[in-house]
Motif scaffolding. Structure first.
Motif, PDB file in Angstrom:
ATOM      1  N   ASP A 150       0.849  -1.196   0.000  1.00 57.10           N
ATOM      2  CA  ASP A 150       0.000   0.000   0.000  1.00 57.10           C
ATOM      3  C   ASP A 150       0.889   1.252   0.000  1.00 57.10           C
ATOM      4  O   ASP A 150       2.123   1.148  -0.075  1.00 57.10           O
ATOM      5  N   ALA A 151       0.269   2.423   0.116  1.00 52.22           N
ATOM      6  CA  ALA A 151       1.017   3.685  -0.001  1.00 52.22           C
ATOM      7  C   ALA A 151       2.090   3.820   1.076  1.00 52.22           C
ATOM      8  O   ALA A 151       3.105   4.486   0.871  1.00 52.22           O
ATOM      9  N   SER A 152       1.888   3.161   2.222  1.00 48.12           N
ATOM     10  CA  SER A 152       2.881   3.278   3.295  1.00 48.12           C
ATOM     11  C   SER A 152       3.978   2.216   3.189  1.00 48.12           C
ATOM     12  O   SER A 152       4.879   2.166   4.029  1.00 48.12           O
ATOM     13  N   GLY A 153       3.890   1.360   2.156  1.00 47.29           N
ATOM     14  CA  GLY A 153       4.912   0.329   1.974  1.00 47.29           C
ATOM     15  C   GLY A 153       4.563  -0.995   2.635  1.00 47.29           C
ATOM     16  O   GLY A 153       5.317  -1.965   2.538  1.00 47.29           O
ATOM     17  N   ARG A 154       3.412  -1.047   3.306  1.00 41.59           N
ATOM     18  CA  ARG A 154       3.015  -2.321   3.954  1.00 41.59           C
ATOM     19  C   ARG A 154       2.592  -3.322   2.895  1.00 41.59           C
ATOM     20  O   ARG A 154       1.876  -2.977   1.943  1.00 41.59           O
ATOM     21  N   VAL A 155       3.011  -4.550   3.068  1.00 42.58           N
ATOM     22  CA  VAL A 155       2.631  -5.616   2.139  1.00 42.58           C
ATOM     23  C   VAL A 155       1.157  -5.959   2.370  1.00 42.58           C
ATOM     24  O   VAL A 155       0.726  -6.149   3.510  1.00 42.58           O
ATOM     25  N   THR A 156       0.376  -6.038   1.269  1.00 36.83           N
ATOM     26  CA  THR A 156      -1.059  -6.318   1.404  1.00 36.83           C
ATOM     27  C   THR A 156      -1.416  -7.749   1.017  1.00 36.83           C
ATOM     28  O   THR A 156      -2.486  -8.243   1.366  1.00 36.83           O
ATOM     29  N   ALA A 157      -0.555  -8.412   0.271  1.00 38.62           N
ATOM     30  CA  ALA A 157      -0.821  -9.808  -0.111  1.00 38.62           C
ATOM     31  C   ALA A 157       0.485 -10.463  -0.518  1.00 38.62           C
ATOM     32  O   ALA A 157       1.463  -9.772  -0.813  1.00 38.62           O
ATOM     33  N   PHE A 158       0.494 -11.797  -0.511  1.00 37.59           N
ATOM     34  CA  PHE A 158       1.666 -12.538  -0.977  1.00 37.59           C
ATOM     35  C   PHE A 158       1.139 -13.638  -1.881  1.00 37.59           C
ATOM     36  O   PHE A 158       0.509 -14.587  -1.434  1.00 37.59           O
ATOM     37  N   MET A 159       1.347 -13.455  -3.191  1.00 40.60           N
ATOM     38  CA  MET A 159       0.722 -14.371  -4.151  1.00 40.60           C
ATOM     39  C   MET A 159       1.804 -15.120  -4.919  1.00 40.60           C
ATOM     40  O   MET A 159       2.420 -14.578  -5.831  1.00 40.60           O
ATOM     41  N   GLU A 160       2.034 -16.382  -4.542  1.00 35.07           N
ATOM     42  CA  GLU A 160       3.113 -17.165  -5.153  1.00 35.07           C
ATOM     43  C   GLU A 160       2.674 -17.632  -6.545  1.00 35.07           C
ATOM     44  O   GLU A 160       1.644 -18.286  -6.697  1.00 35.07           O
ATOM     45  N   LYS A 161       3.416 -17.259  -7.565  1.00 35.62           N
ATOM     46  CA  LYS A 161       3.219 -17.700  -8.956  1.00 35.62           C
ATOM     47  C   LYS A 161       1.748 -17.653  -9.387  1.00 35.62           C
ATOM     48  O   LYS A 161       1.125 -18.669  -9.683  1.00 35.62           O
ATOM     49  N   THR A 162       1.208 -16.435  -9.444  1.00 35.95           N
ATOM     50  CA  THR A 162      -0.189 -16.277  -9.813  1.00 35.95           C
ATOM     51  C   THR A 162      -0.305 -15.929 -11.306  1.00 35.95           C
ATOM     52  O   THR A 162       0.545 -15.204 -11.844  1.00 35.95           O
TER      53      THR A 162
END
Ligand code: GTP
Length: 355
Positions: A150-162
């Motif tokens: 997001d805008a603050s650099g926080r990771v919002t998802a982790f999608m392996e090989k999508t």
């Protein structure tokens, strides 16, 4: 500062080069690949490195010793059965000296990159994150772990090989963990940080941060990438404190013999005791220790394993000869062909194409 390096994978995509030597110990620009990584970490202030080994574990200590030549204190841990990326990190954690709130670097042992490790550590410390992932941007993210922020650099998802990635940002394989967060990985079983740990941390609302850096980045997992990484290091497209000598068209190591009538270029490495005979042209390739290129042969974007021998008048383009393989005169090998360890191809003007 401490780091855990993951070096226990089987390296199947690099076979047959990894039949006898684990991927992180394959020479890249004349130096075991992992030594480049350790030297880069040392330059960023890391002084204690734990290597998490499994496949051919014994080869690492024999090749790297106690790390003093690289400026670090090097320790080895081994998994009897490979525990995956997360299980390996958890298994290596017992050797750490850091306190619970301290930062620990964790990196895959097969990534060649020029990212700013200190900047990643600083971002992690400033935001007091649980884990800070180094992210790079690639043209086609489908084959990687896609990591939107997001805008603050926080990771919002982790999608392996999508198949349908929402961003070009991908996991670049180097993480800063708060030690206490790393100890939460369950011990004694197979865990993948990519498939289990990071998605689990996000689901639990933990502070997972992205550090985006567009410096040089290459996953050395395939023969083509291995050749590219080695030639880029020799040519100086990416730097390493462990490159033996200045950047240039070719790296000819002590004990190698290159005929004055041969041309060696494009970032080629000619390993110790390797021989390039008269009239040969070797471009953008890797010749490992004791490899031989016969008279008048042409070698492009290819690897000759240890003691592999290519006869006279051959043409190699995007090919791999395993250790000890022998190719007789006048053959043509191209488009991803791999000749297995110790295999023999008789002389004869045959074209072998992998594509
Ligand atoms: P392939 O078999 O070609 O996919 O290569 P690999 O076995 O190296 O797997 P991959 O490239 O996905 O691994 C990423 C990094 O994690 C590499 O540096 C591996 O050495 C390391 N790694 C993967 N699995 C394990 C494991 O089970 N234990 C340890 N210690 N390291 C691992």
């Amino acid at each position: 500062m401490e780091a855990i390096l993951l070096v226990g994978g089987l390296g199947t995509r690099l076979r047959p080069l990894t039949d006898r030597v684990p991927k992180p110990l394959l020479p890249v620009a004349g130096t075991p690949f992992i030594a480049h990584q350790v030297a880069r970490l040392a330059a960023a202030g890391v002084d204690h490195v734990v290597l998490a080994t499994s496949y051919r574990a014994e080869a690492f200590a024999a090749g790297l010793g106690d790390g003093s030549a690289l400026g670090v204190d090097l320790e080895y841990v081994s998994e009897a059965e490979p525990l995956g990326t997360g299980g390996a990190v958890r298994n290596a954690a017992s050797r750490l000296r850091a306190a619970a709130e301290d930062a620990v670097l964790v990196a895959n042992g097969d990534i060649l990159d020029g990212h700013d490790v200190r900047a990643q550590l600083e971002l992690h410390a400033t935001h007091r994150a649980d884990v800070t992932l180094y992210l790079t941007r690639v043209e086609d993210p489908r084959a990687y772990g896609c990591v939107p922020t997001d805008a603050s650099g926080r990771v919002t998802a982790f999608m392996e090989k999508t198949p349908d990635p929402p961003t070009s940002q991908v996991n670049a394989g180097c993480y800063v963990f708060r030690r206490a967060a790393l100890e939460e990985i369950p011990p004694g079983r197979v865990v993948s940080v990519e498939r289990e740990t990071f998605p689990g941390m996000l689901a639990a609302g933990r502070h997972v941060l992205g550090y985006v850096d567009d410096a040089y980045w290459l996953d050395l997992g395939t023969p083509a990438a291995y050749v590219r990484g080695s030639t880029d290091l020799v040519l100086g497209r990416v730097d390493s404190p462990a490159r033996p000598g200045p950047a240039g068209e070719a790296l000819v190591l002590p004990g190698a013999q290159v005929s004055p009538d041969a041309v060696v270029s494009g970032g080629t490495t000619v390993g110790p005791a390797a021989v390039v005979h008269a009239g040969a042209r070797v471009e953008g390739s890797v010749l490992l220790d004791g490899a031989v290129v016969g008279e008048g042969s042409t070698v492009r974007r290819s690897v000759l394993g240890r003691e592999a021998a290519l006869g006279a008048g051959c043409d190699l383009d995007d090919a791999v000869l395993g250790d000890g393989a022998r190719v007789g005169e006048r053959n043509e090998l191209c488009r991803g062909v791999r000749v297995w360890t110790d295999a023999v191809i008789p002389a004869g003007g045959v074209r072998f194409s992998g594509g």
